[in-house]
Design an enzyme around this catalytic site. Sequence first.
Site, PDB file in Angstrom:
ATOM      1  CD  GLU A 143       8.213 119.414 -20.662  1.00 23.53           C
ATOM      2  OE1 GLU A 143       7.749 119.667 -19.535  1.00 23.53           O
ATOM      3  OE2 GLU A 143       8.822 120.246 -21.351  1.00 23.53           O
ATOM      4  CG  ASP A 144       4.346 120.685 -19.831  1.00 27.80           C
ATOM      5  OD1 ASP A 144       5.241 120.359 -20.647  1.00 27.80           O
ATOM      6  OD2 ASP A 144       4.084 121.873 -19.571  1.00 27.80           O
ATOM      7  CG  ASP A 163       3.691 121.798 -29.798  1.00 29.75           C
ATOM      8  OD1 ASP A 163       3.149 121.172 -30.706  1.00 29.75           O
ATOM      9  OD2 ASP A 163       3.605 123.036 -29.681  1.00 29.75           O
ATOM     10  CG  PHE A 186      -2.167 126.691 -26.714  1.00 28.15           C
ATOM     11  CD1 PHE A 186      -0.819 126.566 -27.039  1.00 28.15           C
ATOM     12  CD2 PHE A 186      -2.511 127.195 -25.475  1.00 28.15           C
ATOM     13  CE1 PHE A 186       0.168 126.939 -26.132  1.00 28.15           C
ATOM     14  CE2 PHE A 186      -1.529 127.577 -24.562  1.00 28.15           C
ATOM     15  CZ  PHE A 186      -0.189 127.452 -24.894  1.00 28.15           C
ATOM     16  NE  ARG A 209       2.628 127.794 -14.900  1.00 30.94           N
ATOM     17  CZ  ARG A 209       3.355 127.464 -15.960  1.00 30.94           C
ATOM     18  NH1 ARG A 209       3.253 126.260 -16.472  1.00 30.94           N
ATOM     19  NH2 ARG A 209       4.185 128.320 -16.505  1.00 30.94           N
TER      20      ARG A 209
HETATM   21  P1  IMP Z   1       8.122 121.952 -27.714  1.00 32.29           P
HETATM   22  O1  IMP Z   1       9.537 122.387 -27.481  1.00 32.29           O
HETATM   23  O2  IMP Z   1       7.498 122.627 -28.879  1.00 32.29           O
HETATM   24  O3  IMP Z   1       7.955 120.457 -27.775  1.00 32.29           O
HETATM   25  O4  IMP Z   1       7.270 122.530 -26.540  1.00 32.29           O
HETATM   26  C1  IMP Z   1       7.310 122.077 -25.261  1.00 32.29           C
HETATM   27  C2  IMP Z   1       6.809 123.129 -24.302  1.00 32.29           C
HETATM   28  O5  IMP Z   1       5.932 124.061 -24.923  1.00 32.29           O
HETATM   29  C3  IMP Z   1       6.020 122.481 -23.209  1.00 32.29           C
HETATM   30  O6  IMP Z   1       6.829 122.156 -22.119  1.00 32.29           O
HETATM   31  C4  IMP Z   1       4.987 123.530 -22.856  1.00 32.29           C
HETATM   32  O7  IMP Z   1       5.491 124.387 -21.864  1.00 32.29           O
HETATM   33  C5  IMP Z   1       4.809 124.324 -24.124  1.00 32.29           C
HETATM   34  N1  IMP Z   1       3.585 123.925 -24.849  1.00 32.29           N
HETATM   35  C6  IMP Z   1       3.490 123.255 -26.018  1.00 32.29           C
HETATM   36  N2  IMP Z   1       2.216 123.055 -26.385  1.00 32.29           N
HETATM   37  C7  IMP Z   1       1.473 123.597 -25.399  1.00 32.29           C
HETATM   38  C8  IMP Z   1       0.048 123.708 -25.173  1.00 32.29           C
HETATM   39  O8  IMP Z   1      -0.811 123.240 -25.948  1.00 32.29           O
HETATM   40  N3  IMP Z   1      -0.326 124.345 -24.033  1.00 32.29           N
HETATM   41  C9  IMP Z   1       0.553 124.867 -23.139  1.00 32.29           C
HETATM   42  N4  IMP Z   1       1.880 124.786 -23.305  1.00 32.29           N
HETATM   43  C10 IMP Z   1       2.331 124.162 -24.421  1.00 32.29           C
HETATM   44 MG    MG Z   2       6.723 123.713 -20.218  1.00 36.55          MG
END
Ligand code: IMP
Ligand code: MG
Length: 177
Positions: A97-98, A101, A150, A163
């Site tokens: 995963e990228d 968060d 962000f 991207r």
């Molecule tokens: P989570 O479910 O909140 O952990 O978010 C995961 C997804 O939110 C990631 O796969 C990203 O696509 C997106 N995301 C969370 N933080 C960022 C950020 O700082 N920049 C861009 N995408 C983010």
């Molecule tokens: Mg994502």
Amino acid sequence: MHSIGKILIDEQTLMKRISEMGEEITRDYQGKELVVIGILKGAVMFLADLVKQIKLPLIIDFMAVSSYGRSTHSSGVVRILKDLDEEIEGKDVLIVEDIVDTGLTLNYLADNLLSRNPKSLKICCCLDKPSKRRSPVKVDYVGFTIPDKFVVGYGLDYAEKYRNLPCIRVLDDDNIE
Ligand code: IMP
Ligand code: MG
């Protein structure tokens, strides 16, 4: 045209860390049937660079889940937009995963994939933003732990843009609508 924001992690630093992660994964999965699952679209760049550093036979598959849309905040709703092409029962699975968060996406994905009875399931993330965690996730391989900003680039987007940047940048507030 306005600027994007300052560089948080440059290309060289990304590549150096990814090569270390690849070595570690190569050691951990000796003799195993590794299935690497990339989460579209954000993980595409990271996955492409990471698998080149994993010196093992492996299979690549992809899943796509709903993300934030145009907002920079998590909705908490996760939806599968594209499922795996292959079965993972009995396989050693690594989610790539990228960024993690809130943890909602990976928590949902891990539960979903575990219900398919893989032999093992681990998680590998390029970036970890631990300050916003709402759902506990055990991330086995973390590239970089970053502050609560962000970020865009190296696969990560804001409203589908940025991207293709080769490095990770903090998105300036004047770019956020
Ligand atoms: P989570 O479910 O909140 O952990 O978010 C995961 C997804 O939110 C990631 O796969 C990203 O696509 C997106 N995301 C969370 N933080 C960022 C950020 O700082 N920049 C861009 N995408 C983010
Ligand atoms: Mg994502």
